[in-house]
Write an enzyme that holds these catalytic residues in place. Sequence first.
Site, PDB file in Angstrom:
ATOM      1  N   ASN A 152       5.204  -0.559  -6.090  1.00 61.86           N
ATOM      2  CA  ASN A 152       5.014   0.630  -6.808  1.00 61.86           C
ATOM      3  C   ASN A 152       6.180   1.281  -7.599  1.00 61.86           C
ATOM      4  O   ASN A 152       6.015   2.044  -8.712  1.00 61.86           O
ATOM      5  CB  ASN A 152       4.705   1.913  -5.612  1.00 61.86           C
ATOM      6  CG  ASN A 152       5.742   1.756  -4.496  1.00 61.86           C
ATOM      7  OD1 ASN A 152       6.531   0.802  -4.369  1.00 61.86           O
ATOM      8  ND2 ASN A 152       5.855   2.801  -3.686  1.00 61.86           N
ATOM      9  N   LYS A 175      11.981 -11.706  -4.590  1.00 67.49           N
ATOM     10  CA  LYS A 175      10.692 -12.137  -4.981  1.00 67.49           C
ATOM     11  C   LYS A 175       9.935 -10.585  -5.323  1.00 67.49           C
ATOM     12  O   LYS A 175       9.815  -9.998  -4.422  1.00 67.49           O
ATOM     13  CB  LYS A 175       9.657 -12.796  -3.668  1.00 67.49           C
ATOM     14  CG  LYS A 175       8.580 -12.921  -4.033  1.00 67.49           C
ATOM     15  CD  LYS A 175       7.458 -13.402  -3.113  1.00 67.49           C
ATOM     16  CE  LYS A 175       6.893 -11.955  -2.405  1.00 67.49           C
ATOM     17  NZ  LYS A 175       5.978 -11.446  -3.264  1.00 67.49           N
ATOM     18  N   GLY A 227       7.953  -2.504   1.606  1.00 75.25           N
ATOM     19  CA  GLY A 227       6.329  -2.767   1.839  1.00 75.25           C
ATOM     20  C   GLY A 227       5.653  -2.227   2.970  1.00 75.25           C
ATOM     21  O   GLY A 227       6.282  -1.084   3.635  1.00 75.25           O
ATOM     22  N   SER A 228       4.416  -2.744   3.448  1.00 78.03           N
ATOM     23  CA  SER A 228       3.558  -1.989   4.296  1.00 78.03           C
ATOM     24  C   SER A 228       4.119  -2.211   5.693  1.00 78.03           C
ATOM     25  O   SER A 228       4.834  -3.264   5.941  1.00 78.03           O
ATOM     26  CB  SER A 228       2.188  -2.416   4.217  1.00 78.03           C
ATOM     27  OG  SER A 228       2.062  -3.653   4.371  1.00 78.03           O
ATOM     28  N   THR A 231       2.878  -5.778   7.215  1.00 78.33           N
ATOM     29  CA  THR A 231       3.860  -7.022   6.419  1.00 78.33           C
ATOM     30  C   THR A 231       5.314  -6.879   7.169  1.00 78.33           C
ATOM     31  O   THR A 231       5.748  -8.035   7.245  1.00 78.33           O
ATOM     32  CB  THR A 231       3.901  -6.893   4.726  1.00 78.33           C
ATOM     33  OG1 THR A 231       2.620  -6.927   4.131  1.00 78.33           O
ATOM     34  CG2 THR A 231       4.332  -8.197   4.274  1.00 78.33           C
ATOM     35  N   GLU A 385      -1.807   6.195   6.276  1.00 71.06           N
ATOM     36  CA  GLU A 385      -1.223   6.159   4.934  1.00 71.06           C
ATOM     37  C   GLU A 385      -2.141   5.750   4.027  1.00 71.06           C
ATOM     38  O   GLU A 385      -2.915   4.501   3.961  1.00 71.06           O
ATOM     39  CB  GLU A 385      -0.113   5.328   4.707  1.00 71.06           C
ATOM     40  CG  GLU A 385       0.717   5.257   3.318  1.00 71.06           C
ATOM     41  CD  GLU A 385       1.744   4.291   3.174  1.00 71.06           C
ATOM     42  OE1 GLU A 385       1.360   3.013   3.664  1.00 71.06           O
ATOM     43  OE2 GLU A 385       2.796   4.717   2.822  1.00 71.06           O
ATOM     44  N   GLU A 462      18.888   1.869   2.811  1.00 73.53           N
ATOM     45  CA  GLU A 462      19.287   1.349   1.211  1.00 73.53           C
ATOM     46  C   GLU A 462      20.209   2.787   0.869  1.00 73.53           C
ATOM     47  O   GLU A 462      19.889   3.998   1.118  1.00 73.53           O
ATOM     48  CB  GLU A 462      17.866   1.430   0.568  1.00 73.53           C
ATOM     49  CG  GLU A 462      17.182   0.110   0.794  1.00 73.53           C
ATOM     50  CD  GLU A 462      16.258  -0.583   0.375  1.00 73.53           C
ATOM     51  OE1 GLU A 462      15.434   0.337  -0.227  1.00 73.53           O
ATOM     52  OE2 GLU A 462      16.197  -1.702  -0.028  1.00 73.53           O
TER      53      GLU A 462
HETATM   54  P1  NAD Z   1       2.915  -5.379   1.054  1.00 74.99           P
HETATM   55  O1  NAD Z   1       3.270  -4.959   2.415  1.00 74.99           O
HETATM   56  O2  NAD Z   1       1.290  -5.723   0.884  1.00 74.99           O
HETATM   57  O3  NAD Z   1       3.741  -6.279   0.097  1.00 74.99           O
HETATM   58  C1  NAD Z   1       4.994  -6.087  -0.197  1.00 74.99           C
HETATM   59  C2  NAD Z   1       5.594  -7.311  -0.409  1.00 74.99           C
HETATM   60  O4  NAD Z   1       5.577  -8.171   0.675  1.00 74.99           O
HETATM   61  C3  NAD Z   1       5.049  -8.001  -1.714  1.00 74.99           C
HETATM   62  O5  NAD Z   1       6.080  -8.633  -2.502  1.00 74.99           O
HETATM   63  C4  NAD Z   1       4.177  -9.232  -0.875  1.00 74.99           C
HETATM   64  O6  NAD Z   1       3.865 -10.353  -1.677  1.00 74.99           O
HETATM   65  C5  NAD Z   1       5.152  -9.469   0.230  1.00 74.99           C
HETATM   66  N1  NAD Z   1       4.386 -10.116   1.376  1.00 74.99           N
HETATM   67  C6  NAD Z   1       3.084  -9.771   1.834  1.00 74.99           C
HETATM   68  N2  NAD Z   1       2.800 -10.435   2.927  1.00 74.99           N
HETATM   69  C7  NAD Z   1       4.086 -11.280   3.234  1.00 74.99           C
HETATM   70  C8  NAD Z   1       4.417 -12.223   4.246  1.00 74.99           C
HETATM   71  N3  NAD Z   1       3.607 -12.363   5.175  1.00 74.99           N
HETATM   72  N4  NAD Z   1       5.633 -12.412   4.463  1.00 74.99           N
HETATM   73  C9  NAD Z   1       6.602 -12.294   3.349  1.00 74.99           C
HETATM   74  N5  NAD Z   1       6.467 -11.401   2.407  1.00 74.99           N
HETATM   75  C10 NAD Z   1       5.035 -10.898   2.368  1.00 74.99           C
HETATM   76  O7  NAD Z   1       3.037  -3.777   0.433  1.00 74.99           O
HETATM   77  P2  NAD Z   1       2.638  -3.335  -1.152  1.00 74.99           P
HETATM   78  O8  NAD Z   1       1.311  -2.915  -0.986  1.00 74.99           O
HETATM   79  O9  NAD Z   1       3.254  -4.146  -2.134  1.00 74.99           O
HETATM   80  O10 NAD Z   1       3.388  -1.613  -1.110  1.00 74.99           O
HETATM   81  C11 NAD Z   1       2.819  -0.756  -0.496  1.00 74.99           C
HETATM   82  C12 NAD Z   1       3.400  -0.671   0.725  1.00 74.99           C
HETATM   83  O11 NAD Z   1       4.880  -0.432   0.440  1.00 74.99           O
HETATM   84  C13 NAD Z   1       3.040   1.234   1.401  1.00 74.99           C
HETATM   85  O12 NAD Z   1       2.870   1.009   2.700  1.00 74.99           O
HETATM   86  C14 NAD Z   1       4.385   1.804   0.867  1.00 74.99           C
HETATM   87  O13 NAD Z   1       4.481   2.851   2.046  1.00 74.99           O
HETATM   88  C15 NAD Z   1       5.538   0.753   1.310  1.00 74.99           C
HETATM   89  N6  NAD Z   1       6.591   1.200   0.569  1.00 74.99           N
HETATM   90  C16 NAD Z   1       7.696   1.675   1.343  1.00 74.99           C
HETATM   91  C17 NAD Z   1       8.893   2.126   0.582  1.00 74.99           C
HETATM   92  C18 NAD Z   1       9.970   2.405   1.477  1.00 74.99           C
HETATM   93  O14 NAD Z   1      11.293   2.258   0.824  1.00 74.99           O
HETATM   94  N7  NAD Z   1      10.017   2.819   2.708  1.00 74.99           N
HETATM   95  C19 NAD Z   1       9.058   1.994  -0.701  1.00 74.99           C
HETATM   96  C20 NAD Z   1       7.739   1.731  -1.459  1.00 74.99           C
HETATM   97  C21 NAD Z   1       6.722   1.134  -0.811  1.00 74.99           C
END
Ligand code: NAD
Length: 492
Positions: A152, A175, A227-228, A231, A385, A462
């Site tokens: 995002n 990455k 990320g989520s 993950t 979410e 952060e």
């Molecule tokens: P995601 O968890 O699908 O992916 C995030 C990253 O993790 C990607 O680079 C992906 O390739 C990598 N990844 C996926 N599986 C993995 C594994 N098993 N091991 C290592 N790396 C892996 O998340 P997304 O869809 O890219 O982002 C959306 C999510 O991120 C939402 O839940 C959102 O709330 C969260 N988010 C949080 C913040 C924060 O600062 N708290 C900021 C932005 C987004």
Amino acid sequence: MDSVKELNFLNGKRVSARDVLRTIEKCNPATGCLMFNIQCSGEKDVNEAVNSSRKAFDLWSRKSPRERGQILCSVARKIRTRVEEIAVAEVLDTGKPIYEARIDILGCADVLEYYGGISASIRGYHHALSDNNFAMVQREPLGVIGGIGAWNFPFQCMSWKVAPALACGNTVVYKPSEFTPTTSVILAEMFSEVGLPTGVLNIVQGSHETGELICRHPQISKVTFTGSVGTGQKIIKSCADTMKKVTVELGGKSALLVFSDCDIENAVKATLLGNFFTQGEVCTNCTRVFVQKTILKEFTKRLLEATKKLKVGDPMSEDTMVGAVISEAHGNKIMDYIDSACKEGAIVSCGGEKIVPAEAHLKGFFISPCILTDCSDDMKAVKEEIFGPVVSVMPFDCEDEAVARANASPFGLAAGVMTRDLQRAHRVASGLQAGIVWINNYNIFPPEVPFGGYKMSGFGRENGLAAIEDFTQLKTVYVEMNKDIDCPLYKS
Ligand code: NAD
């Protein structure tokens, strides 16, 4: 165009992956068109990147913090001269509106400049002990950091991790998300152009397999992840075997508490700020808006008026406020949440429709900003979410009830309170279980203030000085000043 792009960054240069696990199609979210294919980097690529960053660590960690800070400030200046180019690349990758991408990129320059400025002041401390003995507590870098980003805010995700990591003397293998591979390589190139030594920052592209290789690599000391939640949990488990430190910035379902004594216009503005940047794909968004009953009608009316004015469409247009969601799959998921809310009794008071823009080339997934009313706390769309432009509005009677309902979520990333009553503002802020609470504003991120979640929204911070703690380790050096040491075990 459907060619494979050189998007790994190794030893100061763009390169192709050498150990390609598979390729992934990278599409423009707004047009739906294929832009290029991404190579998912395999073990050899990750090993090469880590070895390169490992070697560079010896040089980089021995530079003075002031010299490191100068590089960060130089890259911040460079970003400011190339905002437009980076913003356009960010729009093509994310589908967010161009006006917003420019703000994001400038915000990243601020973060790099902040860490560039404080770098020379990163220091340890001293303890005076008995008989002139003393201990120094040195703050040392961790080594090679693995950074894994979400889609995002791609440029921001990387900047927020790389700036404090490098300021502290670490090197980084980063990455980006497979959905948004482009701007991280631009940032890495700009770092090289301003003199960052080769290998200090390397990039490997890929999906979960590549991320997992980073998490399991024995030469990586820490993983910092955005990320989520799902993950994040996998990452913590993968990092456990090699005892890596972990920072996890995860999802949220934040609440905004709108009290009857607030300035209603500002409460509406905070709701817009807290929900409709980046098509609602923002982790901190206050998707649960609790409004005191006495002003529910007036607030809702004004929120609907303001929301209906948001122009949805071509993210490259200057007047677009809401662009395309990241993918068709994600768009369908958002629409399913809206459907489920309706089935559970909510009313779509505005938006929530899949929009087909007039321009024929815009074949991506566009959703009009959605306000759900008549919601209850136990609805799926209110609890989970959604990560889209969907707000649930719910009434409340009294302060304790509002705080309890806001806290009744496994997430704890952010929250907001709108009131003119100073005491209430602080009382509510201290009762809210969230890593960030905004009083009379929302989604403001100055680089000097820490950012991160409570509960399932993750741990570690952060931004601010807090990130310095997360990217360093303490070494205590005890110094004995007396000629003869006191040892009850020794008999002369
Ligand atoms: P995601 O968890 O699908 O992916 C995030 C990253 O993790 C990607 O680079 C992906 O390739 C990598 N990844 C996926 N599986 C993995 C594994 N098993 N091991 C290592 N790396 C892996 O998340 P997304 O869809 O890219 O982002 C959306 C999510 O991120 C939402 O839940 C959102 O709330 C969260 N988010 C949080 C913040 C924060 O600062 N708290 C900021 C932005 C987004």
